[in-house]
Enzyme design. Structure first.
Site, short mmCIF file in Angstrom:
data_model
loop_
_atom_site.label_atom_id
_atom_site.label_comp_id
_atom_site.label_asym_id
_atom_site.label_seq_id
_atom_site.Cartn_x
_atom_site.Cartn_y
_atom_site.Cartn_z
N ASP A 138 74.55 0.98 -35.67
CA ASP A 138 74.94 2.31 -35.23
C ASP A 138 76.45 2.49 -35.14
O ASP A 138 76.98 3.57 -35.45
CB ASP A 138 74.30 2.64 -33.88
CG ASP A 138 72.79 2.83 -33.99
OD1 ASP A 138 72.33 3.31 -35.04
OD2 ASP A 138 72.08 2.48 -33.03
N TYR A 139 77.16 1.46 -34.70
CA TYR A 139 78.62 1.58 -34.65
C TYR A 139 79.21 1.71 -36.06
O TYR A 139 79.95 2.67 -36.33
CB TYR A 139 79.25 0.39 -33.91
CG TYR A 139 80.76 0.40 -33.95
CD1 TYR A 139 81.47 1.38 -33.26
CD2 TYR A 139 81.47 -0.56 -34.67
CE1 TYR A 139 82.86 1.42 -33.30
CE2 TYR A 139 82.85 -0.54 -34.71
CZ TYR A 139 83.55 0.45 -34.03
OH TYR A 139 84.93 0.49 -34.08
#
Length: 331
Positions: A138-139
């Site tokens: 997700d980052y």
């Protein structure tokens, strides 16, 4: 320069403010809490209270500024995707909208090499390496989307540039180094495959140097990698980094193949079953720290005049001296 800084209370942001003020620039910094107000004020900036949730409320803080440095981000190894998306993508959209509405001329986005993480090994990559549509984690995926957005709105009236430091470290780090120290002290730390692979690094002072040069000389719509120069052996660097804090990295190691499998299973179990906390190891962590990741900053050196003036040796000495100064003294 009259600059507006987001993420000014963070590791990169504080150092950026200090560098801007040291050369006589005027700095205003976004601050969403009393703690952040104190941090940016101490660094030398005029605090502008607010957050990334409303472009209209951001705009007054940017009025009169010619450059925005966007360093704010949700930087975690694991967490709800909504939190990553809201801060890293929607937050960036709003900062861009506010900057253009305020008449800002240049926009520097603090990105990351993590935008390239898609499972392929990153060895001596440069800016021609394509950013995958959906990086792993997700980052990385939200930072990639944010970077694409920033570079896509470049125009003759609004110059946008991204810098991609790899493995930002140095005095005042509140993220990577504390995590390594805690992992060793809790006996969770292990080398992957012995840890004897190469890695690029970027001292925070060099990250700031590159960001300032990008604001002055960066070509609109372009990204620039930033590093400390030649890659280092990951195990050697981390051992020295931990030693500045009086911590012994030890020799425990897990085969790289097993670590990769455990990371994949961790993502699967925690991602599908929504288990509490975070997995012991995520794929993003393994891909960024468990094998070679080396990038070339030749473009920044050629086009921006970037030098990476803070050496690794100097950075390590600073960390050691800072730790010694802050450690309790015994008679």
């Amino acid at each position: 320069m009259r600059a507006f800084v987001t993420g000014g209370s963070g590791f990169v942001g504080r150092n950026l403010i200090t560098a801007l003020r040291a050369r006589g620039d005027s700095v205003r910094a976004l601050a969403r809490s009393s703690t952040a107000v104190a941090a940016v004020t101490e660094a030398g900036a005029e605090p502008f209270e607010g957050d990334l949730s409303d472009a209209d409320k951001l705009r007054p803080g940017m009025e009169g500024c010619d450059t925005v440095f966007h360093a704010a981000a949700y930087v975690k190894s694991w967490g709800p995707r909504e939190a990553f998306y809201e801060a890293n993508v929607r937050g960036t959209e709003r900062v861009l909208e506010a900057a253009r509405a305020a008449g800002v001329k240049r926009f520097v986005h603090i990105s990351t090499e993590a935008v390239l993480v898609d499972g392929r090994q990153l060895v001596k990559v440069n800016e021609t390496w394509p950013v995958p549509e959906r990086p792993i984690g997700d980052y990385p995926s939200t930072k990639a989307e944010a970077e694409r957005l920033v570079l896509s709105v470049n125009s003759p009236e609004f110059t946008t540039v991204a810098v991609r430091p790899r493995f930002v470290w140095g005095r005042g780090d509140t993220s990577l180094l504390p995590e390594f120290v805690e992992a060793v002290r809790s006996k969770r730390f292990m080398w992957f495959g012995g840890g004897r692979y190469l890695s690029s690094t970027c001292h925070v002072a060099n990250c700031v140097e590159g960001a300032l040069l990008a604001a002055e000389k960066g070509r609109g719509g372009e990204a620039y990698f930033l590093t400390d120069g030649e890659p280092v052996v990951f195990r050697d660097f981390i051992t020295k980094l931990l030693a500045t804090q009086g911590v012994d990295a030890g020799t425990r190691s897990v085969p790289a193949g097993l670590a990769s499998l455990l990371a994949t299973l961790g993502d699967l179990l925690w991602g599908t079953l929504h288990l509490g906390g975070r997995p012991p190891l995520s794929r993003t962590e393994f891909l960024l720290m468990g094998r070679e990741v080396t990038v070339s900053d030749e473009k920044a050196r050629r086009e921006l005049g970037y030098e990476g003036r803070r050496s690794i040796e100097e950075g390590l000495r600073e960390l050691k001296a800072d730790h010694r100064e802050k450690s309790p003294r015994t008679l």
